[in-house]
Design a protein around this motif. Sequence first.
Motif, PDB file in Angstrom:
ATOM      1  N   HIS A   1     -48.241 -68.937  47.346  1.00 54.07           N
ATOM      2  CA  HIS A   1     -48.692 -69.717  46.594  1.00 54.07           C
ATOM      3  C   HIS A   1     -47.467 -70.151  45.535  1.00 54.07           C
ATOM      4  N   PHE A   2     -47.242 -68.783  44.751  1.00 53.56           N
ATOM      5  CA  PHE A   2     -46.221 -69.111  43.479  1.00 53.56           C
ATOM      6  C   PHE A   2     -44.706 -69.183  44.170  1.00 53.56           C
ATOM      7  N   LEU A   3     -44.475 -68.729  45.239  1.00 57.60           N
ATOM      8  CA  LEU A   3     -43.146 -68.811  45.752  1.00 57.60           C
ATOM      9  C   LEU A   3     -42.897 -70.484  46.391  1.00 57.60           C
ATOM     10  N   ASN A   4     -43.954 -71.044  46.744  1.00 64.01           N
ATOM     11  CA  ASN A   4     -43.947 -72.374  46.943  1.00 64.01           C
ATOM     12  C   ASN A   4     -42.928 -72.782  48.044  1.00 64.01           C
ATOM     13  N   GLY A   5     -42.751 -71.718  49.138  1.00 59.52           N
ATOM     14  CA  GLY A   5     -41.975 -72.238  50.316  1.00 59.52           C
ATOM     15  C   GLY A   5     -40.599 -71.699  49.978  1.00 59.52           C
ATOM     16  N   ARG A   6     -40.043 -71.267  48.803  1.00 61.71           N
ATOM     17  CA  ARG A   6     -38.667 -70.959  48.630  1.00 61.71           C
ATOM     18  C   ARG A   6     -38.177 -69.836  49.324  1.00 61.71           C
ATOM     19  N   PHE A   7     -38.931 -68.920  49.798  1.00 62.33           N
ATOM     20  CA  PHE A   7     -38.381 -67.915  50.840  1.00 62.33           C
ATOM     21  C   PHE A   7     -39.644 -67.176  51.477  1.00 62.33           C
ATOM     22  N   PRO A   8     -39.428 -66.690  52.347  1.00 64.62           N
ATOM     23  CA  PRO A   8     -40.505 -65.884  53.257  1.00 64.62           C
ATOM     24  C   PRO A   8     -40.871 -64.601  52.526  1.00 64.62           C
ATOM     25  N   LEU A   9     -42.288 -64.410  52.431  1.00 61.85           N
ATOM     26  CA  LEU A   9     -43.168 -63.247  51.977  1.00 61.85           C
ATOM     27  C   LEU A   9     -43.138 -61.951  53.152  1.00 61.85           C
ATOM     28  N   TYR A  10     -42.861 -61.023  53.342  1.00 56.65           N
ATOM     29  CA  TYR A  10     -43.054 -60.075  53.995  1.00 56.65           C
ATOM     30  C   TYR A  10     -44.106 -58.956  53.407  1.00 56.65           C
ATOM     31  N   ALA A  11     -45.484 -58.732  54.039  1.00 58.46           N
ATOM     32  CA  ALA A  11     -46.307 -57.852  53.223  1.00 58.46           C
ATOM     33  C   ALA A  11     -45.955 -56.455  53.353  1.00 58.46           C
ATOM     34  N   GLY A  12     -45.620 -55.725  52.469  1.00 59.61           N
ATOM     35  CA  GLY A  12     -45.515 -54.326  52.358  1.00 59.61           C
ATOM     36  C   GLY A  12     -46.940 -53.446  52.625  1.00 59.61           C
ATOM     37  N   LEU A  13     -47.108 -52.843  53.689  1.00 60.31           N
ATOM     38  CA  LEU A  13     -48.507 -52.146  53.831  1.00 60.31           C
ATOM     39  C   LEU A  13     -48.226 -50.628  53.885  1.00 60.31           C
ATOM     40  N   TYR A  14     -49.120 -50.194  53.146  1.00 56.26           N
ATOM     41  CA  TYR A  14     -49.065 -48.549  53.136  1.00 56.26           C
ATOM     42  C   TYR A  14     -49.805 -48.042  53.982  1.00 56.26           C
ATOM     43  N   LEU A  15     -49.208 -47.168  55.018  1.00 53.23           N
ATOM     44  CA  LEU A  15     -49.782 -46.676  56.183  1.00 53.23           C
ATOM     45  C   LEU A  15     -51.073 -45.723  55.979  1.00 53.23           C
ATOM     46  N   PRO A  16     -50.781 -44.783  54.866  1.00 46.47           N
ATOM     47  CA  PRO A  16     -51.958 -43.790  54.610  1.00 46.47           C
ATOM     48  C   PRO A  16     -53.176 -44.528  53.772  1.00 46.47           C
ATOM     49  N   ASP A  17     -52.926 -45.592  53.413  1.00 48.12           N
ATOM     50  CA  ASP A  17     -54.247 -46.428  52.873  1.00 48.12           C
ATOM     51  C   ASP A  17     -55.300 -46.816  53.815  1.00 48.12           C
ATOM     52  N   PHE A  18     -54.927 -46.899  55.128  1.00 50.53           N
ATOM     53  CA  PHE A  18     -55.694 -47.270  55.933  1.00 50.53           C
ATOM     54  C   PHE A  18     -56.598 -46.174  56.840  1.00 50.53           C
ATOM     55  N   LYS A  19     -57.663 -46.384  56.807  1.00 50.71           N
ATOM     56  CA  LYS A  19     -58.644 -45.320  57.545  1.00 50.71           C
ATOM     57  C   LYS A  19     -58.363 -44.986  59.051  1.00 50.71           C
ATOM     58  N   ASN A  20     -57.962 -46.024  59.758  1.00 48.22           N
ATOM     59  CA  ASN A  20     -57.716 -45.912  61.007  1.00 48.22           C
ATOM     60  C   ASN A  20     -56.908 -47.138  61.802  1.00 48.22           C
ATOM     61  N   ASN A  21     -56.655 -47.032  62.891  1.00 51.28           N
ATOM     62  CA  ASN A  21     -55.613 -48.189  63.458  1.00 51.28           C
ATOM     63  C   ASN A  21     -56.580 -49.535  63.324  1.00 51.28           C
ATOM     64  N   GLU A  22     -57.871 -49.469  63.167  1.00 54.55           N
ATOM     65  CA  GLU A  22     -58.372 -50.681  63.473  1.00 54.55           C
ATOM     66  C   GLU A  22     -58.334 -51.421  62.214  1.00 54.55           C
ATOM     67  N   GLU A  23     -58.706 -50.746  61.104  1.00 55.48           N
ATOM     68  CA  GLU A  23     -58.321 -51.098  59.595  1.00 55.48           C
ATOM     69  C   GLU A  23     -57.054 -51.507  59.438  1.00 55.48           C
ATOM     70  N   LEU A  24     -56.011 -51.005  60.149  1.00 56.18           N
ATOM     71  CA  LEU A  24     -54.504 -51.348  59.925  1.00 56.18           C
ATOM     72  C   LEU A  24     -54.490 -52.810  60.580  1.00 56.18           C
ATOM     73  N   HIS A  25     -54.879 -52.857  61.785  1.00 55.31           N
ATOM     74  CA  HIS A  25     -54.842 -54.088  62.619  1.00 55.31           C
ATOM     75  C   HIS A  25     -55.640 -55.296  61.635  1.00 55.31           C
ATOM     76  N   LYS A  26     -56.560 -54.956  60.923  1.00 54.39           N
ATOM     77  CA  LYS A  26     -57.084 -56.144  60.167  1.00 54.39           C
ATOM     78  C   LYS A  26     -56.329 -56.365  59.027  1.00 54.39           C
ATOM     79  N   GLY A  27     -55.662 -55.566  58.361  1.00 55.76           N
ATOM     80  CA  GLY A  27     -54.745 -55.668  57.237  1.00 55.76           C
ATOM     81  C   GLY A  27     -53.646 -56.529  57.667  1.00 55.76           C
ATOM     82  N   ILE A  28     -53.008 -56.307  58.885  1.00 61.14           N
ATOM     83  CA  ILE A  28     -51.738 -56.956  59.420  1.00 61.14           C
ATOM     84  C   ILE A  28     -52.294 -58.391  59.772  1.00 61.14           C
ATOM     85  N   VAL A  29     -53.360 -58.665  60.263  1.00 62.34           N
ATOM     86  CA  VAL A  29     -54.002 -60.013  60.614  1.00 62.34           C
ATOM     87  C   VAL A  29     -54.320 -60.709  59.391  1.00 62.34           C
ATOM     88  N   LEU A  30     -54.789 -59.888  58.272  1.00 60.80           N
ATOM     89  CA  LEU A  30     -54.982 -60.802  57.064  1.00 60.80           C
ATOM     90  C   LEU A  30     -53.650 -61.111  56.384  1.00 60.80           C
TER      91      LEU A  30
END
Length: 364
Positions: free
Chosen positions: A301-330
């Motif tokens: 929202h605040f970038l307002n399209g100026r450049f792309p945002l890539y979400a850095g995700l921290y793998l140990p924060d996910f309990k399993n791959n199902e949860e990681l899948h959910k985080g990436i989709v979100l």
Amino acid sequence: MTSRRSFVATSLLGVAAAAQPFKGISKDISLAKKKAPKHWIWTNPDVKDTEEQLATRYKQYYEAGVRGVFFEADSEKHFRAAKAQKLEAHRWMWTMNRGEKTLLSSHPEWYAINHKGESCADKPPYVDYYRWLCPSKPEVLQYLKDQVSSILQKDYVDGIHLDYIRFCDVILPVNLWDKYGIDQTRELPEYDYCYCDVCRSKFKAWRGTDINDIQYPQASLSWRLFRYNAVNNIVNNLALVANSYKKPITAAVFPTPEIARRNVRQDWTNWNLNGICPMIYHGFYKEKVEWIGDAVTEGVHFLNGRFPLYAGLYLPDFKNNEELHKGIVLALQHGAAGVSLFGNPPQDILDTLKSATASSQNTI
Ligand SMILES: [Zn+2]
């Protein structure tokens, strides 16, 4: 080097709103959303890796949707091997946190000073490797420009990725308070930077007031803004260097614009970059996976399209791959142009990345 990033991880430290800038242009929204996500990997090149291992690894990355790698150190072998598999190879650089011994011994006066008058050169906050430079000093800016220039002049380096591009954490992520035994419900002077003579005189020239004459500097909006602008000036000057080489510049930053400003005086939505990787490490902030979508929404929202945002995700924060899948989709459904993961992800993680990417595309 893995230990450095895992330190960030284990001890200290990157809907609808996404579509709002394009409100009323529904055709463009659908076209934009159908663009394939571009994923990234943060990694440290291991000199023991063989050409064969690298060819296999980077081919697997590409097949999972990864399009670029941020290397924490220089290694022509790794950069060229990544490029041979159609990946962009960028150099990941520690920027304001610079503990190299040569610099510490030759220019201790370049280091930031806290509100108690202590320097990062000889009294680093929290941990020994927290050696923050003062962003107001012209010599520091010149040093960093020279560093970026020397990196980008190499033909095998596709871009520059800035890390630790901020002030020291005046407030740590809440998950770390117990670990350090510190209550940071308020800003403490020993973690509040920079009160050096150059910062003070520049602030006085700008606002006519000595920061030491302000009763509650923590509450001074001008003092906050001054410090945002000091780092903005560094970044936007480094962007000019990158532009002169016609190479992209990106950065790893704190998870949302609001947390970044509050915790580390980092105003990343005002930077002239080609992409940004907020470290949306939900566990650090005692948040659930759903918060990844909220954080992406705020940043986009605040970038307002100026450049792309890539979400850095921290793998140990996910309990399993199902949860990681959910985080990436979100992340992708809320407007991220891709995600960024740290390490050398094994095949099951890459498979999850690939399937989550396909899921996010199918549901649009
Ligand atoms: Zn300073």
